[in-house]
Design a protein around this motif. Structure first.
Motif, PDB file in Angstrom:
ATOM      1  N   HIS A 260     -21.159  82.548  19.270  1.00 13.87           N
ATOM      2  CA  HIS A 260     -21.921  83.269  20.287  1.00 13.87           C
ATOM      3  C   HIS A 260     -23.116  83.957  19.622  1.00 13.87           C
ATOM      4  O   HIS A 260     -23.089  84.251  18.424  1.00 13.87           O
ATOM      5  CB  HIS A 260     -21.047  84.324  20.985  1.00 13.87           C
ATOM      6  N   ALA A 261     -24.142  84.223  20.409  1.00 17.54           N
ATOM      7  CA  ALA A 261     -25.359  84.837  19.863  1.00 17.54           C
ATOM      8  C   ALA A 261     -25.147  86.289  19.457  1.00 17.54           C
ATOM      9  O   ALA A 261     -25.770  86.780  18.507  1.00 17.54           O
ATOM     10  CB  ALA A 261     -26.484  84.743  20.895  1.00 17.54           C
ATOM     11  N   GLU A 262     -24.244  86.986  20.161  1.00 17.51           N
ATOM     12  CA  GLU A 262     -24.119  88.440  19.995  1.00 17.51           C
ATOM     13  C   GLU A 262     -23.850  88.899  18.553  1.00 17.51           C
ATOM     14  O   GLU A 262     -24.517  89.837  18.091  1.00 17.51           O
ATOM     15  CB  GLU A 262     -23.035  88.984  20.935  1.00 17.51           C
ATOM     16  N   PRO A 263     -22.893  88.298  17.816  1.00 17.31           N
ATOM     17  CA  PRO A 263     -22.662  88.773  16.438  1.00 17.31           C
ATOM     18  C   PRO A 263     -23.902  88.650  15.560  1.00 17.31           C
ATOM     19  O   PRO A 263     -24.179  89.525  14.732  1.00 17.31           O
ATOM     20  CB  PRO A 263     -21.545  87.853  15.928  1.00 17.31           C
ATOM     21  N   TRP A 264     -24.655  87.576  15.745  1.00 19.12           N
ATOM     22  CA  TRP A 264     -25.860  87.349  14.949  1.00 19.12           C
ATOM     23  C   TRP A 264     -26.938  88.376  15.296  1.00 19.12           C
ATOM     24  O   TRP A 264     -27.665  88.851  14.413  1.00 19.12           O
ATOM     25  CB  TRP A 264     -26.358  85.926  15.171  1.00 19.12           C
ATOM     26  N   VAL A 265     -27.038  88.716  16.588  1.00 19.32           N
ATOM     27  CA  VAL A 265     -28.027  89.719  17.008  1.00 19.32           C
ATOM     28  C   VAL A 265     -27.664  91.090  16.428  1.00 19.32           C
ATOM     29  O   VAL A 265     -28.538  91.817  15.933  1.00 19.32           O
ATOM     30  CB  VAL A 265     -28.123  89.794  18.545  1.00 19.32           C
ATOM     31  N   VAL A 266     -26.385  91.446  16.489  1.00 18.50           N
ATOM     32  CA  VAL A 266     -25.949  92.750  15.964  1.00 18.50           C
ATOM     33  C   VAL A 266     -26.259  92.848  14.468  1.00 18.50           C
ATOM     34  O   VAL A 266     -26.806  93.856  13.987  1.00 18.50           O
ATOM     35  CB  VAL A 266     -24.443  92.967  16.233  1.00 18.50           C
ATOM     36  N   SER A 267     -25.941  91.796  13.719  1.00 11.95           N
ATOM     37  CA  SER A 267     -26.254  91.793  12.286  1.00 11.95           C
ATOM     38  C   SER A 267     -27.763  91.833  12.064  1.00 11.95           C
ATOM     39  O   SER A 267     -28.247  92.466  11.115  1.00 11.95           O
ATOM     40  CB  SER A 267     -25.661  90.545  11.616  1.00 11.95           C
ATOM     41  N   GLY A 268     -28.495  91.167  12.958  1.00 14.15           N
ATOM     42  CA  GLY A 268     -29.953  91.193  12.869  1.00 14.15           C
ATOM     43  C   GLY A 268     -30.516  92.581  13.103  1.00 14.15           C
ATOM     44  O   GLY A 268     -31.487  92.990  12.444  1.00 14.15           O
ATOM     45  N   CYS A 269     -29.914  93.315  14.032  1.00 13.21           N
ATOM     46  CA  CYS A 269     -30.340  94.705  14.286  1.00 13.21           C
ATOM     47  C   CYS A 269     -30.114  95.569  13.050  1.00 13.21           C
ATOM     48  O   CYS A 269     -30.934  96.422  12.697  1.00 13.21           O
ATOM     49  CB  CYS A 269     -29.583  95.291  15.475  1.00 13.21           C
ATOM     50  N   HIS A 270     -28.983  95.344  12.376  1.00 15.94           N
ATOM     51  CA  HIS A 270     -28.691  96.090  11.151  1.00 15.94           C
ATOM     52  C   HIS A 270     -29.765  95.805  10.100  1.00 15.94           C
ATOM     53  O   HIS A 270     -30.279  96.723   9.444  1.00 15.94           O
ATOM     54  CB  HIS A 270     -27.312  95.708  10.619  1.00 15.94           C
ATOM     55  N   SER A 271     -30.134  94.535   9.961  1.00 18.48           N
ATOM     56  CA  SER A 271     -31.164  94.163   8.988  1.00 18.48           C
ATOM     57  C   SER A 271     -32.522  94.730   9.383  1.00 18.48           C
ATOM     58  O   SER A 271     -33.269  95.235   8.534  1.00 18.48           O
ATOM     59  CB  SER A 271     -31.256  92.632   8.881  1.00 18.48           C
ATOM     60  N   PHE A 272     -32.845  94.667  10.673  1.00 12.81           N
ATOM     61  CA  PHE A 272     -34.146  95.147  11.147  1.00 12.81           C
ATOM     62  C   PHE A 272     -34.311  96.635  10.860  1.00 12.81           C
ATOM     63  O   PHE A 272     -35.349  97.065  10.345  1.00 12.81           O
ATOM     64  CB  PHE A 272     -34.278  94.883  12.647  1.00 12.81           C
ATOM     65  N   TYR A 273     -33.292  97.413  11.177  1.00 10.37           N
ATOM     66  CA  TYR A 273     -33.389  98.857  10.981  1.00 10.37           C
ATOM     67  C   TYR A 273     -33.150  99.269   9.524  1.00 10.37           C
ATOM     68  O   TYR A 273     -33.327 100.428   9.172  1.00 10.37           O
ATOM     69  CB  TYR A 273     -32.449  99.588  11.937  1.00 10.37           C
ATOM     70  N   SER A 274     -32.778  98.276   8.698  1.00 10.29           N
ATOM     71  CA  SER A 274     -32.742  98.502   7.247  1.00 10.29           C
ATOM     72  C   SER A 274     -34.035  97.992   6.612  1.00 10.29           C
ATOM     73  O   SER A 274     -34.143  97.912   5.393  1.00 10.29           O
ATOM     74  CB  SER A 274     -31.538  97.776   6.630  1.00 10.29           C
ATOM     75  N   LYS A 275     -34.992  97.608   7.481  1.00 11.67           N
ATOM     76  CA  LYS A 275     -36.328  97.134   7.081  1.00 11.67           C
ATOM     77  C   LYS A 275     -36.288  95.805   6.331  1.00 11.67           C
ATOM     78  O   LYS A 275     -37.199  95.483   5.572  1.00 11.67           O
ATOM     79  CB  LYS A 275     -37.052  98.191   6.241  1.00 11.67           C
TER      80      LYS A 275
ATOM     81  N   TYR B 197     -36.861  92.587   7.256  1.00 12.98           N
ATOM     82  CA  TYR B 197     -37.370  91.845   8.407  1.00 12.98           C
ATOM     83  C   TYR B 197     -37.174  90.328   8.286  1.00 12.98           C
ATOM     84  O   TYR B 197     -36.945  89.655   9.288  1.00 12.98           O
ATOM     85  CB  TYR B 197     -38.853  92.175   8.625  1.00 12.98           C
ATOM     86  N   SER B 198     -37.256  89.815   7.068  1.00 12.72           N
ATOM     87  CA  SER B 198     -37.063  88.366   6.887  1.00 12.72           C
ATOM     88  C   SER B 198     -35.642  87.961   7.280  1.00 12.72           C
ATOM     89  O   SER B 198     -35.439  86.946   7.947  1.00 12.72           O
ATOM     90  CB  SER B 198     -37.330  87.963   5.430  1.00 12.72           C
ATOM     91  N   ARG B 199     -34.679  88.784   6.870  1.00 15.05           N
ATOM     92  CA  ARG B 199     -33.287  88.486   7.230  1.00 15.05           C
ATOM     93  C   ARG B 199     -33.073  88.663   8.743  1.00 15.05           C
ATOM     94  O   ARG B 199     -32.374  87.859   9.373  1.00 15.05           O
ATOM     95  CB  ARG B 199     -32.337  89.399   6.450  1.00 15.05           C
TER      96      ARG B 199
ATOM     97  N   ALA C  87     -39.658  91.118  17.409  1.00 14.54           N
ATOM     98  CA  ALA C  87     -39.937  92.363  16.688  1.00 14.54           C
ATOM     99  C   ALA C  87     -40.060  92.113  15.189  1.00 14.54           C
ATOM    100  O   ALA C  87     -40.921  92.691  14.513  1.00 14.54           O
ATOM    101  CB  ALA C  87     -38.840  93.385  16.970  1.00 14.54           C
ATOM    102  N   ALA C  88     -39.187  91.250  14.649  1.00 18.51           N
ATOM    103  CA  ALA C  88     -39.248  90.930  13.218  1.00 18.51           C
ATOM    104  C   ALA C  88     -40.569  90.228  12.885  1.00 18.51           C
ATOM    105  O   ALA C  88     -41.224  90.558  11.883  1.00 18.51           O
ATOM    106  CB  ALA C  88     -38.062  90.055  12.828  1.00 18.51           C
ATOM    107  N   LEU C  89     -40.968  89.275  13.720  1.00 19.28           N
ATOM    108  CA  LEU C  89     -42.244  88.572  13.507  1.00 19.28           C
ATOM    109  C   LEU C  89     -43.425  89.548  13.554  1.00 19.28           C
ATOM    110  O   LEU C  89     -44.343  89.481  12.733  1.00 19.28           O
ATOM    111  CB  LEU C  89     -42.422  87.481  14.568  1.00 19.28           C
ATOM    112  N   ARG C  90     -43.380  90.467  14.531  1.00 19.79           N
ATOM    113  CA  ARG C  90     -44.450  91.442  14.669  1.00 19.79           C
ATOM    114  C   ARG C  90     -44.550  92.327  13.428  1.00 19.79           C
ATOM    115  O   ARG C  90     -45.640  92.579  12.907  1.00 19.79           O
ATOM    116  CB  ARG C  90     -44.209  92.305  15.910  1.00 19.79           C
TER     117      ARG C  90
END
Length: 565
Positions: free
Chosen positions: A304-319, A321-323, A347-350
């Motif tokens: 499912h997409a949700e686990p990947w999005v949650v992990s992505g949010c963790h990476s995004f807010y840890s700066k 962005y590539s991950r 948001a990561a691309l931006r």
């Protein structure tokens, strides 16, 4: 019992690996000796073999075998027309055991959707005469038409599903999402509601989701709350999830998190909506909770997409962005309709400076969720980042007209107005209207404080922020209040505010820098010694600090617009 009947029995028993092996061998035998099996037996073997391939997720191979089966069935039909029935009783059971041609086409369409070949899926299902379409065929067609933008055909197919199955709730949601009036949809279920006891809630349910799909969040929340309070529907996970999502859309993040937590307690294996929940936790700086949530979701399902999005949010807010970009792309690969995944990747691309690519993702999010303000916010932030103020203003005005004059749309429009010196007064008026509607709306408070800071009206800003913090606690508000207090020389209280902000979000760099600055000013001897060392060594430390401020400011600006609601 013939060998083909044994294959049929194994298929019915779910012994797919066994069916695959045996049917593969039998088909090879048939190829070497065409007289070994009758046309109907060969048709059955091809279908059962294709079914086993489908079960093993070998979709292209399955499509190939299903196509061969349909060709065999076509030849079989011609043969039966040429050779009229002799009245033999043996032919009747055999014909009754043949796999349905309609079912074969449905399976082919499923393969095509798995392969993301939606046009081929539509083509194969369109070839089935309307009268022979089962509810599941109409449902698949409706979803495919909707995805392809063929709204009229989609509405027709959803209505056909409801005609056959009046309690098909997902078909009801499909119609409401295509702007079919709630009253019209309710009229299609009225007979079933009246004939079955304890279904009186359904008309209210339809009304609630009609409000959801028209973007009337307030009335949707009130209607679902009235449903949820009824004893028979209390603690329903789907209703709680819908409430959480609606609070999120309305900008009430506190209640949104509360409802997600309630739903999660009732169903520890819940996946739906957890991407939004993870994003909200990440925004609050609760990165450890986000990491734990991601691990738990991966243990439930990584398909499912949700686990990947949650992990992505963790990476995004840890700066990282590539991950975050990679994780967002993986989520979209699993579910191309995941709005939160599109927002994450956008948001990561931006933040990586790839603004034009980000714009594409935000536009797709808007197409999928035209009533979600955070999709428009992301797009407008991209326009502002590329100095396209005119495009940003046009979009903000369209959102204001489409979604109505509420605190969120007023603040969004004011944000764009703040970018142009000519429209500063308009921004002030819009923010005052927003705060009149919702005095506690954090985004409006932040933007009004920004405006007051420009005008150097620090006392007014302090009063505004104290009022906003009277009934809530927010890291950004405490930090801005600290900045304002510094401006009026209230250093001790400024330090207190920075400390509170850091207790709410230990990763907030601006609060940390503000606190460190105050501590240095409290000990001038240390500060003088540092300056002497800097002068002696020529270390350029001041330049490094300025770079840090700039980076933190950029991060805060980007963070503000990531999928916010």
């Amino acid at each position: 019992m013939s060998v083909v009947e044994h294959v049929r029995e194994m298929a019915a028993a779910g012994l797919h690996s066994n069916v695959r092996l045996l049917s593969g061998l039998l088909l090879t035998m048939s190829g070497n000796n065409p007289e070994l099996f009758s046309p109907s037996q060969k048709y059955q073997l091809l279908v059962y073999h294709a079914d086993s391939l489908f079960h093993d997720k070998e979709y292209r191979n399955a499509v190939s075998k299903y196509t061969m089966a349909l060709q065999q069935k076509k030849a079989l039909s011609k043969t039966s027309k040429v050779r009229p029935s002799t009245g033999s009783a043996a032919s009747t059971p055999q014909s009754q055991c043949l796999p349905s041609e309609i079912e074969v086409k449905y399976k082919m369409a499923e393969c095509y959707t798995m392969l993301k070949q939606d046009k081929d899926a539509i083509a194969i299902l369109d070839g089935i005469p309307s009268r022979q379409r089962t509810p599941k065929i109409n449902m698949m067609l409706a979803n495919l038409y909707k995805k392809a933008g063929q709204e009229r055909s989609s509405v027709t197919s959803y209505k056909e599903v409801l005609r056959q199955c009046p309690l098909a709730l997902d078909a009801i949601l499909g119609l409401l999402s295509l702007s079919v009036k709630g009253a019209e949809v309710a009229s299609m279920t009225i007979n079933i509601i009246q004939s079955i006891p304890n279904l009186d809630w359904l008309s209210v349910w339809i009304k609630a989701y009609a409000f959801v799909h028209t973007g009337d969040n307030t009335r949707a929340i009130n209607t679902i709350c009235s449903l949820e309070k009824k004893s028979l529907l209390r603690d329903n996970v789907d209703l709680l999830g819908s409430l959480a999502d609606l609070y999120f859309r309305a900008g009430d993040n506190k209640n949104s998190i509360l409802k997600f937590e309630q739903a999660q307690m009732l169903d520890p294996y819940l996946i739906k909506g957890m991407d939004v929940y993870g994003y909200l936790l990440a925004r609050e700086g609760r990165l450890e909770d986000v990491e734990n949530l991601g691990c738990r979701l991966f243990n439930i399902s990584d398909q499912h997409a949700e686990p990947w999005v949650v992990s992505g949010c963790h990476s995004f807010y840890s700066k990282r962005y590539s991950r975050a970009l990679y994780l967002g792309a993986k989520a979209i690969q699993l579910n191309s309709n995941s709005v939160q995944a599109l927002l994450l990747k956008g948001a990561a691309l931006r933040n990586m400076g790839r603004v034009q690519e980000a714009i594409i993702h935000f536009r797709e999010a808007i197409r999928l969720a035209p009533c979600r303000l955070d999709c428009y916010e992301g797009l407008i932030e991209c326009y502002l980042a590329s100095n396209s103020i005119r495009e940003a203003m046009v979009m903000a005005n369209n959102v204001y007209k489409t979604l109505g004059a509420n605190a969120q749309t007023l603040t969004l429009l004011a944000t764009v107005c703040l970018e142009d010196p000519v429209t500063q007064e308009k921004a002030k008026t819009l923010l005052d209207k927003a705060l009149t509607q919702r005095p506690d709306y954090i985004k409006a408070v932040v933007k009004k404080a920004e405006l007051l800071s420009r005008e150097q009206k620090y006392e007014d800003g302090i009063a505004l922020l104290r009022n906003a913090l009277a009934n809530q606690s927010d890291c950004v508000l405490h930090r801005i209040l600290g900045d304002f207090l510094v401006a009026v020389n209230e250093y001790q209280e400024a330090m207190d505010q920075y400390s509170i902000a850091l207790s709410l979000d230990p990763n907030d760099q601006k609060s940390l820098e503000g606190l460190q600055k105050m501590e240095k000013e409290e000990s001038p001897t240390d500060a003088t010694q540092e300056e002497d060392v800097d002068d002696m060594e020529g270390s350029g430390e001041e330049g490094d600090l300025e770079g840090s401020d700039s980076e933190a400011a950029q991060w805060a600006d980007q963070e503000q617009w990531f999928g916010m609601q």
